[in-house]
Design an enzyme around this catalytic site. Structure first.
Site, PDB file in Angstrom:
ATOM      1  N   SER A  67       0.903  -1.076   0.118  1.00 16.88           N
ATOM      2  CA  SER A  67      -0.027  -0.048   0.152  1.00 16.88           C
ATOM      3  C   SER A  67       0.750   1.435  -0.149  1.00 16.88           C
ATOM      4  CB  SER A  67      -0.671  -0.085   1.199  1.00 16.88           C
ATOM      5  OG  SER A  67      -1.355   1.037   1.559  1.00 16.88           O
TER       6      SER A  67
ATOM      7  N   TYR B  73      -1.845  -1.359  11.065  1.00 22.41           N
ATOM      8  CA  TYR B  73      -2.113  -1.883   9.873  1.00 22.41           C
ATOM      9  C   TYR B  73      -1.243  -1.638   8.588  1.00 22.41           C
ATOM     10  CZ  TYR B  73      -3.763  -1.259   4.864  1.00 22.41           C
ATOM     11  OH  TYR B  73      -3.863  -1.376   3.499  1.00 22.41           O
TER      12      TYR B  73
ATOM     13  N   LYS C 250       2.181  -3.808   6.662  1.00 20.44           N
ATOM     14  CA  LYS C 250       2.541  -3.569   5.107  1.00 20.44           C
ATOM     15  C   LYS C 250       3.859  -3.396   5.004  1.00 20.44           C
ATOM     16  CE  LYS C 250      -1.530  -4.193   3.400  1.00 20.44           C
ATOM     17  NZ  LYS C 250      -1.915  -5.495   2.801  1.00 20.44           N
TER      18      LYS C 250
END
Ligand code: UD1
Length: 341
Positions: A127, A152, A156
């Site tokens: 992302s 979160y 990544k």
């Protein structure tokens, strides 16, 4: 020639289901594995209806090593696209361990099992969140990563590092991380699309649900940012275009065109669009009014980010093709399909 098969983990999810469709359209066989924790079996049916192919679906959790190993035993795929992960930024702040356990364990299982079974190519869903608040726009793959703002986002960054180190250490494995900007829209058939549970956290599902009368009013988080209209800027990428980037990444590895064992590509349009612009474009493209109000800033939001997709354009031979209006019409068509409007 034998057809190439791709395992799509999280293939019942939003991006996974669109990618399964594009892979099949490009001549690949697909196997979907998904634990349906944040997705729906109907998405698999949607993929089958669009493609006319009885795509195999295994309901299993990639964190469950024994269950996941069975998928490797049963199917002969050379490539894996790993989508299966939790993705709500706010929830990750409240439940960090859920995010670290789920997103890291499943990814490590994928890599271990690929090694054990001699499977070669992996695409990882990363992302633009890894860039944090960038100093310069647009961001290239060489723009430095910043410490993540949320658990979160940190998963990544960590998974990118796990992939980089694994590919360095293990022969026979190559990989591509795709850094997505903001995926929106739906398949033009309106048979698959985004399925948020509860109150949507992301902008487009909130807009479409407001247009459908499910939400009363969209809150625009801040109009006092240092941007031309004061609202945040993002690079909204059509989910079908994004899905095609995965096909290009898999092809690149199968054809041995990758220049390194580990490569990274930004997947965006190269166009920054503000929240207010997006709302107005949605209204114009679909001929509907969106009831909205300006409220305070949302904690943790990046002011502006958009991609320099040159590397993906030149190396992957991939380019975002759908216009923003087409994308916004597809998003609305999907919402109407869901609500029988
Ligand atoms: C975030 C993550 C991204 C992740 C995505 C998926 C960051 C920086 N980005 O994207 O990595 O893949 O979530 O969940 O962590 N907005 C409103 N009103 C709303 C909803 C959103 O004004 O009701 C605004 C936001 O303030 C933002 C823009 O719309 O400026 C886009 O928000 P959203 O769709 O949630 O995506 P990101 O936060 O960019």
């Amino acid at each position: 020639m034998k057809k190439q098969c791709v395992l799509v983990s999280g293939g019942a999810g939003y991006i996974g289901s669109h990618t399964a469709v594009e892979l099949i359209g490009a001549g690949f066989d697909v196997v979907i594995v998904d634990n349906l924790s944040n997705s729906d079996r109907n998405a698999v049916e949607g993929v089958r209806r669009i493609t006319g192919v009885e795509v195999p679906f295994v309901e299993a959790d990639c964190c469950d090593r024994a269950a996941f190993r069975k998928v490797f035993e049963q199917y002969e795929f050379d490539s894996v696209i790993h989508f299966a992960a939790s993705k709500a930024v706010g929830e990750s702040v409240l439940e960090p361990m859920k995010y670290y356990r789920n997103n890291l364990t499943s990814f490590m299982n994928v890599i271990d099992l690929m090694r054990e079974f001699g499977r070669q190519n992996i695409v990882f869903s990363s992302s633009c969140t890894v860039y944090g608040e960038p100093e310069k726009q647009p961001v290239t793959e060489r723009t430095p990563r910043k410490p993540a703002e949320s658990p979160y986002g940190n998963t990544k960054t960590m998974c990118e590092d796990i992939l980089r180190d694994s590919l360095k250490a293990y022969d026979g494995l190559k990989g591509i991380a795709l850094r997505y900007f903001n995926p929106i829209g739906a398949h033009p058939s309106a048979l698959i699309g985004e399925l948020p549970r509860g109150v949507p956290q992301n902008l487009i599902p909130y807009i479409t649900q407001t247009a459908a009368g499910i939400r009363e009013c969209l809150s625009v988080f801040g109009d006092d940012y240092p941007t031309p209209d004061g609202s945040c800027i993002r690079d909204y990428i059509d989910v079908v275009d994004l899905a095609r980037a995965h096909v290009a990444a898999i092809r690149r590895m199968i054809d041995g065109k990758n220049k390194e064992k580990y490569e990274i590509f930004n997947i965006g349009t190269g166009r920054g669009v503000s929240v207010l612009e997006l709302v107005h474009r949605f209204e114009e493209a679909n001929g509907v009014k969106i009831n909205y109000k300006i409220v305070g800033r949302r904690a943790g939001d990046i002011i502006a980010i958009w991609a320099d997709p040159t590397l993906a354009n030149t190396e992957l031979g991939w380019k975002a093709e759908r216009s923003l209006d087409e994308t916004l019409r597809a998003a609305w068509a999907w919402e109407k399909h869901l609500r029988n409007l």
